[in-house]
Write a protein that holds these residues in place. Structure first.
Motif, PDB file in Angstrom:
ATOM      1  N   LEU A 178       7.972  41.014  77.091  1.00 46.68           N
ATOM      2  CA  LEU A 178       8.763  41.702  78.112  1.00 46.68           C
ATOM      3  C   LEU A 178      10.095  41.022  78.475  1.00 46.68           C
ATOM      4  CD1 LEU A 178       6.151  42.991  80.731  1.00 46.68           C
ATOM      5  CD2 LEU A 178       7.605  44.368  79.263  1.00 46.68           C
ATOM      6  N   PRO A 179      10.983  40.830  77.509  1.00 43.78           N
ATOM      7  CA  PRO A 179      12.310  40.336  77.890  1.00 43.78           C
ATOM      8  C   PRO A 179      13.104  41.401  78.648  1.00 43.78           C
ATOM      9  CG  PRO A 179      12.261  40.871  75.551  1.00 43.78           C
ATOM     10  CD  PRO A 179      10.868  41.059  76.051  1.00 43.78           C
ATOM     11  N   LEU A 180      12.719  42.645  78.453  1.00 36.84           N
ATOM     12  CA  LEU A 180      13.294  43.778  79.186  1.00 36.84           C
ATOM     13  C   LEU A 180      12.115  44.623  79.647  1.00 36.84           C
ATOM     14  CD1 LEU A 180      15.762  44.880  76.368  1.00 36.84           C
ATOM     15  CD2 LEU A 180      16.535  43.950  78.536  1.00 36.84           C
ATOM     16  N   ILE A 181      12.210  45.234  80.823  1.00 37.20           N
ATOM     17  CA  ILE A 181      11.097  46.087  81.269  1.00 37.20           C
ATOM     18  C   ILE A 181      11.510  47.552  81.115  1.00 37.20           C
ATOM     19  CG2 ILE A 181       9.573  46.708  83.183  1.00 37.20           C
ATOM     20  CD1 ILE A 181      10.007  43.920  84.336  1.00 37.20           C
ATOM     21  N   PRO A 182      10.863  48.299  80.193  1.00 31.95           N
ATOM     22  CA  PRO A 182      11.200  49.721  80.070  1.00 31.95           C
ATOM     23  C   PRO A 182      10.695  50.496  81.283  1.00 31.95           C
ATOM     24  CG  PRO A 182       9.662  49.009  78.333  1.00 31.95           C
ATOM     25  CD  PRO A 182       9.786  47.883  79.282  1.00 31.95           C
ATOM     26  N   VAL A 183      11.485  51.442  81.756  1.00 34.50           N
ATOM     27  CA  VAL A 183      11.070  52.224  82.942  1.00 34.50           C
ATOM     28  C   VAL A 183      10.823  53.681  82.543  1.00 34.50           C
ATOM     29  CG1 VAL A 183      11.647  52.875  85.322  1.00 34.50           C
ATOM     30  CG2 VAL A 183      12.424  50.682  84.415  1.00 34.50           C
ATOM     31  N   VAL A 184      11.864  54.363  82.137  1.00 39.33           N
ATOM     32  CA  VAL A 184      11.698  55.769  81.717  1.00 39.33           C
ATOM     33  C   VAL A 184      12.623  56.057  80.529  1.00 39.33           C
ATOM     34  CG1 VAL A 184      10.906  56.971  83.820  1.00 39.33           C
ATOM     35  CG2 VAL A 184      13.321  56.420  83.569  1.00 39.33           C
ATOM     36  N   TYR A 185      12.223  57.050  79.729  1.00 40.05           N
ATOM     37  CA  TYR A 185      13.116  57.554  78.676  1.00 40.05           C
ATOM     38  C   TYR A 185      14.062  58.567  79.316  1.00 40.05           C
ATOM     39  CZ  TYR A 185       9.521  55.486  75.775  1.00 40.05           C
ATOM     40  OH  TYR A 185       8.636  54.607  75.239  1.00 40.05           O
ATOM     41  N   TYR A 186      15.018  58.989  78.536  1.00 37.23           N
ATOM     42  CA  TYR A 186      16.075  59.811  79.111  1.00 37.23           C
ATOM     43  C   TYR A 186      15.959  61.264  78.667  1.00 37.23           C
ATOM     44  CZ  TYR A 186      20.242  59.247  81.877  1.00 37.23           C
ATOM     45  OH  TYR A 186      21.141  59.245  82.905  1.00 37.23           O
ATOM     46  N   MET A 187      15.833  62.149  79.620  1.00 32.18           N
ATOM     47  CA  MET A 187      15.800  63.579  79.298  1.00 32.18           C
ATOM     48  C   MET A 187      17.169  64.158  79.652  1.00 32.18           C
ATOM     49  SD  MET A 187      13.676  65.903  78.182  1.00 32.18           S
ATOM     50  CE  MET A 187      11.948  65.802  78.602  1.00 32.18           C
ATOM     51  N   GLN A 188      17.795  64.762  78.671  1.00 35.41           N
ATOM     52  CA  GLN A 188      19.117  65.342  78.911  1.00 35.41           C
ATOM     53  C   GLN A 188      18.957  66.844  79.123  1.00 35.41           C
ATOM     54  OE1 GLN A 188      21.948  64.431  80.053  1.00 35.41           O
ATOM     55  NE2 GLN A 188      22.720  63.324  78.274  1.00 35.41           N
ATOM     56  N   HIS A 189      19.543  67.360  80.213  1.00 38.14           N
ATOM     57  CA  HIS A 189      19.430  68.794  80.503  1.00 38.14           C
ATOM     58  C   HIS A 189      20.775  69.468  80.248  1.00 38.14           C
ATOM     59  CE1 HIS A 189      15.687  67.807  82.568  1.00 38.14           C
ATOM     60  NE2 HIS A 189      16.338  66.921  83.278  1.00 38.14           N
TER      61      HIS A 189
END
Lengths: 313, 518
Positions: free
Chosen positions: B477-488
């Motif tokens: 975990l050098p970076l913590i993923p939060v959410v992917y990106y949904m483009q509308h």
């Protein structure tokens, strides 16, 4: 009148130097590395990097001592050169001409429409002071003024663009595009100026001199136009002059909502991107407009009010 | 009370205004062979280094390499490419018969000149990678690299690598015009508000059916939503959740939501005494309510991120990882094991020092500040005090370089270099990390494994190697993923054949058709 104009010209020169210098100092006092902010403005959020910031710094000579950069700017100003935008690279004068023309159209039309609403409405309420109409107008003015101008714009979009489909929602490219932003600003301005007109009208029509003009036999229309109107116009004109200045500075929200390419939008972006020549150019033009509008209000006062001419002579 | 002069009669005012408004009621009619597109993107100049992303989307400029929806590469202005054995020399074969918008023909010398100018400007990779460009014949370009670099073709798909006609450059190679090879050419450009284009009839590929296209910068999501709703725009991009809800109930507009290669991540400075501890990083990740952020803030359930790269990024996404779930109990236990004890003020302390951190984020993506404050609340439940600071996006590379950054919430774009290996080679092979990647992370074993993949000539072993890399990053975990990106995006029903490019390289205007009016 010459003296008024000469005074204002001297003010304008002093203002140009002081506004430019102040902008120069203030931007440097803002937190954060300028080269990074300029790189973010130029290359976008996804592409801003230390390499890009270093390239920007080298290209623009940001590593030179501040006083050198200031002297450079002052020399350019004396030779009437406002420089180039740090973000787009385009000459500031061209960007300002473009943006300012849009803002002036917006502000000019808004103030005219505001006057068209404020004067008839204010005079009507002043003459009918304390009537149901007057109270309704006060309530309406308070309601409109207490809204952020952004909300008012959205309400007008809902009504005129979505329900009635009369005008486009946003953009520019012809008179129809200007109507909603102009109307939004005008209604917001008229909400206050109509009350100023109303108070002046009320004072005028209840004054002894107005009563005397009626007693000496003038018709109500003639007494109003000849005696009351000039007295109503003076305070309203001064107030609208101040409003116009505030308006040019405060159109950012409206320009953003209606995607109108004016100076407010340009200024806000220049602040974020630390585009100093653009900021200085915009501040200079706005300061100059401030002096110009004040000069115009003074001149119109001079022409409208015989007492001013006596004082000046 | 004096009587009111007739000229100020209220009825008259109402009549005058109603008449004026009715007379001026004139929404411009839709042109049968023109469409209007609106998005938040603000092109500031002709320069592809700064505004190429929008000119690429408007299909004005093109690159040697194009990208499929799944991130794999396909021929663009180059019909093919190959490398020598150690990926230090790449040969690109140019498409023949390609015309620029000024009528001139593309050849190897023009490509060399265009790319040489591009390499002199900021690019999303180390520009010193390319040591030399040679042209053995009029249709071949050879790049000699300063090191072996397997994902090199993916760099050639970036918009900064667009191939431009020599007439685009003036004195000192400054851009005076933008003359590309795309199916549409510029007729008018008013930065940052408007781009007008017209179909380029000498386009080398299948020309579009729509004659004119106008791009209008719509600064606010609400404005863009209303523009498409009222028919003023035909396609609008980057809508926020509220606008999507409104447009879903409109029969004349279709809303498209697509996952794009962008992940909202928490960047961590692992040199920080708090964050150097892996169990603290794991606790911070476990304390996140990603489902709440996805459903409550972004209104898109299912975009919770459990790894760096999202679905649709080929072998670099592991489908079989369990979905992320919040566990405050585990988070608290991990923090306690790490020596952080809860005090009466609700904050944890270790050796008299509080578990307090700063997080920077930026305003241009409005959802980030809301997510940051949600994280602030979620972490506080585990006894972590977080101070959120709103900054300009440049604060992230700047804070990385001077070491002042502690944590940052950012939306990392992985589409700039479509091959994730390129991102890993740039950001995950040294302790220095990447400005938009890890910071002061030490994992020499993984670093050398990634470098090894960069040298590997066999494709067969890649899936297993990729899984190993992703699993290691997830564990450490050098970076913590939060959410992917949904483009509308929303499209008027007047148009057909709309499709969204997840790599956001093109608006795919040339594929669109205007429905004939009934």
């Amino acid at each position: 009148m010459k003296r008024i104009l000469l005074n204002r010209l001297l003010q304008a020169i002093l203002m140009m130097w002081s506004v430019g210098t102040l902008t120069f100092i203030l931007v440097r006092l803002l937190p954060g590395d300028m080269a990074y902010k300029i790189a973010a403005g130029r290359y976008g959020d996804d592409a801003v990097s230390t390499a890009a910031a270093n390239a920007v710094s080298a290209e623009l000579g940001l590593d030179k001592p501040a006083f050198q950069q200031y002297l450079h700017w002052l020399w350019d100003l004396l030779s009437l050169d406002l420089g180039n935008s740090l973000v787009s690279g385009a000459p500031i004068i061209v960007e300002l001409q473009n943006q300012l023309s849009f803002t002036l159209v917006l502000a000019g039309c808004a103030i005219v429409v505001a006057a068209l609403i404020a004067f008839p409405l204010g005079m009507f309420c002043g003459v009918k002071a304390d009537s149901g109409w007057d109270r309704a107008s006060l309530t309406m003015s308070t309601f409109v003024r207490s809204q952020p101008v952004f909300c008012l714009g959205l309400l007008l979009i809902f009504l005129f663009a979505m329900e009635l489909n009369w005008f486009p929602v946003a953009g520019y490219g012809g008179a129809p595009y200007a109507i909603l932003p102009v109307l939004t600003l005008a209604i917001s301005l008229a909400a206050v100026s109509s009350r100023v007109v109303r108070n002046s009208t009320r004072t005028a029509v209840n004054s002894a001199w107005f009563e005397f003009s009626r007693i000496k036999g003038l018709s109500s229309r003639r007494a109003f136009v000849r005696h009351a109107l000039p007295n109503i116009l003076l305070p309203a004109l001064a107030f609208m002059g101040i409003q116009l200045i505030g308006l040019i500075e405060g159109v950012i929200m409206i320009e953003s909502l209606f995607a109108w390419p004016g100076i407010g939008h340009g200024l806000s972006h220049a602040v974020f991107a630390r585009d100093i020549p653009m900021l200085q150019g915009t501040a200079l033009v706005m300061g100059f407009l401030f002096v110009l509008i004040n000069a115009l209000v003074d001149v119109s006062y001079y022409l409208l009010d015989p007492r001013q001419q006596e004082v000046q002579s | 009370m004096p009587s009111l002069p007739a000229v100020f009669s209220f009825r008259l005012i109402v009549i005058v205004f109603t008449t004026l408004l009715s007379l001026t009621a004139c929404t411009p009619p839709r042109s049968p062979d023109k469409i209007v597109i609106s998005g938040p993107f603000e092109p500031v100049s002709y320069d592809p280094a700064s505004s190429g992303y929008i000119f690429s989307r408007m299909q004005v400029i093109e690159t040697l390499v194009d990208v499929n929806d799944d991130g794999t590469l396909r021929p663009g202005l180059a019909t093919g490419w190959q490398s020598n054995d150690d990926f230090s020399e790449w040969t690109f074969h140019l498409r023949e018969g390609v015309k620029f918008h000024d009528g001139s023909t593309m050849n190897a010398e023009v490509v060399r000149k265009s790319l040489a100018v591009a390499f002199g400007k900021p690019v999303p990779f180390d520009a010193s990678l390319v040591k030399d460009i040679t042209i053995p014949d009029a249709h071949t370009v050879v790049f000699t690299l300063s090191q072996h670099y397997r994902p090199f073709p993916s760099l050639m798909s970036n918009y900064t690598m667009a191939i431009l006609s020599p007439a685009s450059f003036g004195k000192f190679n400054r851009m005076t015009a933008l003359i590309g090879t795309g199916p549409y050419k510029i007729t008018d450009f008013q930065p940052p508000h408007n781009i007008s284009t017209i179909r380029f009839d000498d386009y080398w590929g299948r020309p579009g059916t729509i004659k004119e296209v106008e791009y209008i910068t719509g600064h606010r999501s609400e404005t863009r939503a209303l523009m498409v709703k009222t028919g003023q725009a035909d396609i609008v991009y980057n809508l926020d959740p509220a606008a999507v809800e409104m447009l879903k109930s409109d029969d004349s507009v279709s809303v498209f939501s697509e996952l794009i290669p962008r992940t909202t991540l928490i960047k961590l400075n692992l040199d920080d005494p708090i964050l150097a501890d892996r169990s603290v990083r794991q606790a911070l990740s476990l304390a996140l309510d990603r489902t709440g952020i996805a459903s409550g803030i972004l209104r898109v359930p299912g975009i919770e991120a459990n790894q760096l790269f999202g679905p649709g990024m080929g072998v670099w996404h592991m489908d079989d990882l369990p979905p992320p779930s919040q566990s405050l109990k585990q988070a608290k236990a991990l923090l306690e094991q790490a020596g952080w004890q809860l005090a009466n003020d609700g904050v944890r302390y270790r050796n008299g020092k509080s578990l307090e951190m700063n997080m920077i984020t930026y305003a241009n993506r409005p959802e980030l500040i809301i997510i940051a404050t949600a994280i602030q609340d979620q972490w506080s439940q585990a006894g972590v005090k977080l101070n959120v600071h709103m900054e300009n996006s440049s604060a992230i590379p700047s804070g990385h370089t001077d070491g002042t950054l502690q944590t940052a919430l950012m939306a990392r774009n992985f589409a700039n270099i479509p091959d994730p290996l390129g991102i890993l080679l740039a950001d995950f092979t040294s302790e220095q990390g990447g400005e938009w990647g890890p910071m002061n992370w030490q994992n020499p074993s993984l670093f050398s494994r990634i470098e090894q993949i960069g040298r590997e000539t066999s494709e067969a072993s890649l899936p297993a190697q990729a899984r190993d890399v992703i699993r290691t990053i997830n564990d450490d975990l050098p970076l913590i993923p939060v959410v992917y990106y949904m483009q509308h995006s929303a499209v008027s029903d007047r148009l057909q054949h709309f499709s969204f490019d997840p790599y956001e390289r093109s608006f795919r205007i040339a594929d669109l058709q205007i429905r004939s009016e009934p």
